[in-house]
Motif scaffolding. Structure first.
Motif, PDB file in Angstrom:
ATOM      1  N   SER A 303      32.286 -58.175  14.885  1.00 27.94           N
ATOM      2  CA  SER A 303      33.028 -56.918  15.028  1.00 27.94           C
ATOM      3  C   SER A 303      34.414 -57.061  14.407  1.00 27.94           C
ATOM      4  O   SER A 303      35.139 -58.025  14.689  1.00 27.94           O
ATOM      5  CB  SER A 303      33.150 -56.552  16.507  1.00 27.94           C
ATOM      6  OG  SER A 303      34.230 -55.697  16.731  1.00 27.94           O
ATOM      7  N   GLU A 304      34.778 -56.111  13.572  1.00 24.94           N
ATOM      8  CA  GLU A 304      36.104 -56.166  12.953  1.00 24.94           C
ATOM      9  C   GLU A 304      37.199 -56.067  13.993  1.00 24.94           C
ATOM     10  O   GLU A 304      38.250 -56.703  13.888  1.00 24.94           O
ATOM     11  CB  GLU A 304      36.243 -55.033  11.923  1.00 24.94           C
ATOM     12  CG  GLU A 304      37.541 -55.065  11.135  1.00 24.94           C
ATOM     13  CD  GLU A 304      37.768 -56.385  10.406  1.00 24.94           C
ATOM     14  OE1 GLU A 304      38.926 -56.847  10.354  1.00 24.94           O
ATOM     15  OE2 GLU A 304      36.775 -56.960   9.895  1.00 24.94           O
ATOM     16  N   GLY A 305      36.960 -55.276  15.042  1.00 20.90           N
ATOM     17  CA  GLY A 305      37.956 -55.158  16.100  1.00 20.90           C
ATOM     18  C   GLY A 305      38.165 -56.468  16.833  1.00 20.90           C
ATOM     19  O   GLY A 305      39.309 -56.876  17.089  1.00 20.90           O
ATOM     20  N   LEU A 311      42.464 -62.955  15.810  1.00 28.23           N
ATOM     21  CA  LEU A 311      43.368 -63.574  14.846  1.00 28.23           C
ATOM     22  C   LEU A 311      44.812 -63.162  15.075  1.00 28.23           C
ATOM     23  O   LEU A 311      45.735 -63.966  14.886  1.00 28.23           O
ATOM     24  CB  LEU A 311      42.915 -63.234  13.428  1.00 28.23           C
ATOM     25  CG  LEU A 311      41.542 -63.803  13.037  1.00 28.23           C
ATOM     26  CD1 LEU A 311      41.168 -63.390  11.622  1.00 28.23           C
ATOM     27  CD2 LEU A 311      41.512 -65.326  13.170  1.00 28.23           C
ATOM     28  N   ASP A 312      45.041 -61.927  15.502  1.00 27.62           N
ATOM     29  CA  ASP A 312      46.417 -61.501  15.821  1.00 27.62           C
ATOM     30  C   ASP A 312      46.948 -62.285  17.013  1.00 27.62           C
ATOM     31  O   ASP A 312      48.109 -62.741  17.010  1.00 27.62           O
ATOM     32  CB  ASP A 312      46.455 -60.002  16.105  1.00 27.62           C
ATOM     33  CG  ASP A 312      46.298 -59.156  14.854  1.00 27.62           C
ATOM     34  OD1 ASP A 312      46.336 -59.727  13.746  1.00 27.62           O
ATOM     35  OD2 ASP A 312      46.127 -57.925  14.984  1.00 27.62           O
ATOM     36  N   ALA A 313      46.127 -62.446  18.051  1.00 25.81           N
ATOM     37  CA  ALA A 313      46.566 -63.191  19.234  1.00 25.81           C
ATOM     38  C   ALA A 313      46.827 -64.654  18.894  1.00 25.81           C
ATOM     39  O   ALA A 313      47.816 -65.252  19.353  1.00 25.81           O
ATOM     40  CB  ALA A 313      45.514 -63.082  20.333  1.00 25.81           C
ATOM     41  N   LYS A 411      40.541 -65.399  26.158  1.00 25.47           N
ATOM     42  CA  LYS A 411      40.908 -64.050  26.589  1.00 25.47           C
ATOM     43  C   LYS A 411      40.561 -63.016  25.517  1.00 25.47           C
ATOM     44  O   LYS A 411      40.001 -61.950  25.816  1.00 25.47           O
ATOM     45  CB  LYS A 411      42.406 -64.003  26.893  1.00 25.47           C
ATOM     46  CG  LYS A 411      42.884 -62.633  27.360  1.00 25.47           C
ATOM     47  CD  LYS A 411      44.370 -62.648  27.692  1.00 25.47           C
ATOM     48  CE  LYS A 411      44.846 -61.260  28.135  1.00 25.47           C
ATOM     49  NZ  LYS A 411      46.300 -61.257  28.420  1.00 25.47           N
ATOM     50  N   ALA A 412      40.868 -63.318  24.258  1.00 27.15           N
ATOM     51  CA  ALA A 412      40.619 -62.357  23.183  1.00 27.15           C
ATOM     52  C   ALA A 412      39.129 -62.088  22.997  1.00 27.15           C
ATOM     53  O   ALA A 412      38.725 -60.945  22.691  1.00 27.15           O
ATOM     54  CB  ALA A 412      41.214 -62.869  21.873  1.00 27.15           C
TER      55      ALA A 412
END
Length: 449
Positions: A303-305, A311-313, A411-412
């Motif tokens: 999933s792109e989301g 990756l942001d986290a 968590k992510a």
């Protein structure tokens, strides 16, 4: 087909005439003498078959070509001869070797043959079978004033098929391949993959009348003049390596996949087939593990989301760690950019370790060793995974960054607390060919006691 005679046999009752049905004749040439080194094969054939006509195709056993060209070695040097003629070993079972030889042919024992030669000797294949065929064709043109095709044949086994057949290893004046792609069949269906190995079919037809033990090394096919043509060679019958899905033997394929596994940091935008990744996971979970456990879990981030959130986290956690370490903002920016391999890959996998089934000893040293066993088993699974991806034609890069922020990753991705992320794997098609890798001999890594 007819008996081994240059004259066709009488037609059976009610046989269709040539105008009604395509047909051809094939016969073995009688009267060929024993061939010796230095013999002029064109002259021997012309003497035995003076009635050759334009459009005939000659099928000539490679053994007599080898004899005329002096490609004879002592039988006690057979293994050395096979070694000398071998470019690479494709497969091995006991003493039998399937190899690619100097002519580019994949065959048993490099074509070194002990049959139909004097006791105590073996024959090598002609050094250049296409050139041999061309020389015989030119000689027959000069001696008999005929335009014929010439095919040099040899006996092959075939993958997935029992038995032997003759194939073309050299050709001159014959269209070795008949490319029917772009045409249609009798029902109007398009032909998109049909390329007929005409020279091999002719070689097999000749073998039916020459036989393996009858001492008839030359055959003639008449009635197929349309197969003649200039500029072709039997080398065209060898499938290019890049197009050959079955080029490697089993052990060679394993070695190839292991050695071709490289860290890829630049990928194309081509999507990754999820089924290929799942096949690689299936290979990964065959790795050894302690206590008959299964410590591997592979999180496929499709999933792109989910990918962006992960990756942001991870980036934010990394920046925070670097700032605590006193790194400058410029240094931090450079490091974060180097970590973009995960962000730029078309597919992302997070391998995790679980310790279900681990033993607890209540002793720090033994408990630490227990965990190390599971870490080693997980690493073996990850290596299996990377090698299997290489076997699927996919590049990969294992990056350790998830191990430095496991809570953030769990968590992510919504993972259980007992799943330990063991790095991340970027997957995709390599954007460029890998650089040549310097050979790495085993000796510096070996200690013998």
């Amino acid at each position: 087909m007819t008996a081994p005679s240059p004259s066709p046999a009488p037609e059976p009752p009610n046989a269709p005439s040539p105008s009604q049905s395509p047909s051809y004749e094939v016969w073995a040439v009688a009267g060929m003498p024993e061939v010796r080194p230095g013999d002029d094969l064109a002259r021997l054939v012309a003497d035995a078959a003076p009635g050759l006509r334009d459009g005939d195709v000659l099928l000539i056993t490679s053994k007599i070509v080898s004899k005329a060209e002096g490609r004879i070695v002592r039988a006690d040097s057979r293994e050395e001869a096979i070694d000398a003629e071998t470019v690479r070993v494709v497969a091995r079972r006991g003493p039998l070797r399937i190899v690619e030889n100097r002519q580019g042919l994949v065959m048993a024992a490099a074509g070194v043959d002990a049959s139909n030669t004097e006791p105590g000797t073996v024959l090598l294949l002609p050094a250049d079978p296409d050139a041999s065929a061309a020389a015989i064709r030119a000689g027959l043109r000069e001696l008999l004033c005929v335009d014929v095709g010439v095919i040099v044949t040899d006996t092959f086994g075939r993958p997935w098929r029992a038995g032997l057949t003759d194939v073309a290893i050299g050709a001159a004046g014959v269209r070795v391949l008949d490319d029917l792609r772009g045409g249609t069949d009798a029902h109007g269906n398009p032909l998109s993959a049909t390329v007929v190995a005409t020279a091999d079919e002719l070689a097999a037809a000749g073998d039916l009348v020459k036989g393996k033990a009858e001492g008839l090394p030359v055959a003639v096919v008449r009635g197929l003049g349309h197969v003649l043509g200039e500029g072709a060679s039997a080398a065209q019958l060898v499938r290019p390596a890049a197009e050959d899905m079955f080029r490697l033997g089993t052990s060679e394929a394993v070695r190839e996949a292991v050695t071709q596994r490289r860290t890829v940091r630049a990928f194309t935008a081509e999507p990754v087939d999820p089924a290929a990744v799942r096949r690689a996971v299936a290979a990964a979970v065959t790795a050894p593990a302690p206590h008959h456990t299964t410590p591997w879990r592979f999180v496929l981030v499709e999933s792109e989301g989910a990918r962006r959130e992960l990756l942001d986290a991870m980036r934010d956690a990394w920046i925070e760690d670097l700032r605590r370490d006193g790194k400058s903002e410029e240094s931090i920016a450079k490091r974060v950019r180097r970590g973009d391999v995960l962000r730029n890959a078309p597919y992302l996998v997070v391998p995790c370790m679980v310790m279900d089934g681990a033993h607890t000893y209540g002793h720090a040293r033994r408990d630490a060793a227990e965990r190390e066993m599971f870490v080693v088993a997980t690493g073996a699974g990850v290596q299996n995974f990377l090698v299997a991806l290489a076997g699927e034609g996919l590049g990969s890069a294992w990056v350790s960054s998830t191990m430095f922020c496991r809570d953030v990753v769990r968590k992510a991705l919504g993972l259980p607390e007992d799943w330990d992320p063991m790095g991340a794997v970027a997957v995709g098609r390599a954007a460029e060919a890998p650089r040549e890798r310097a050979p790495r001999p085993a000796d510096p890594f070996i200690t013998i006691r």
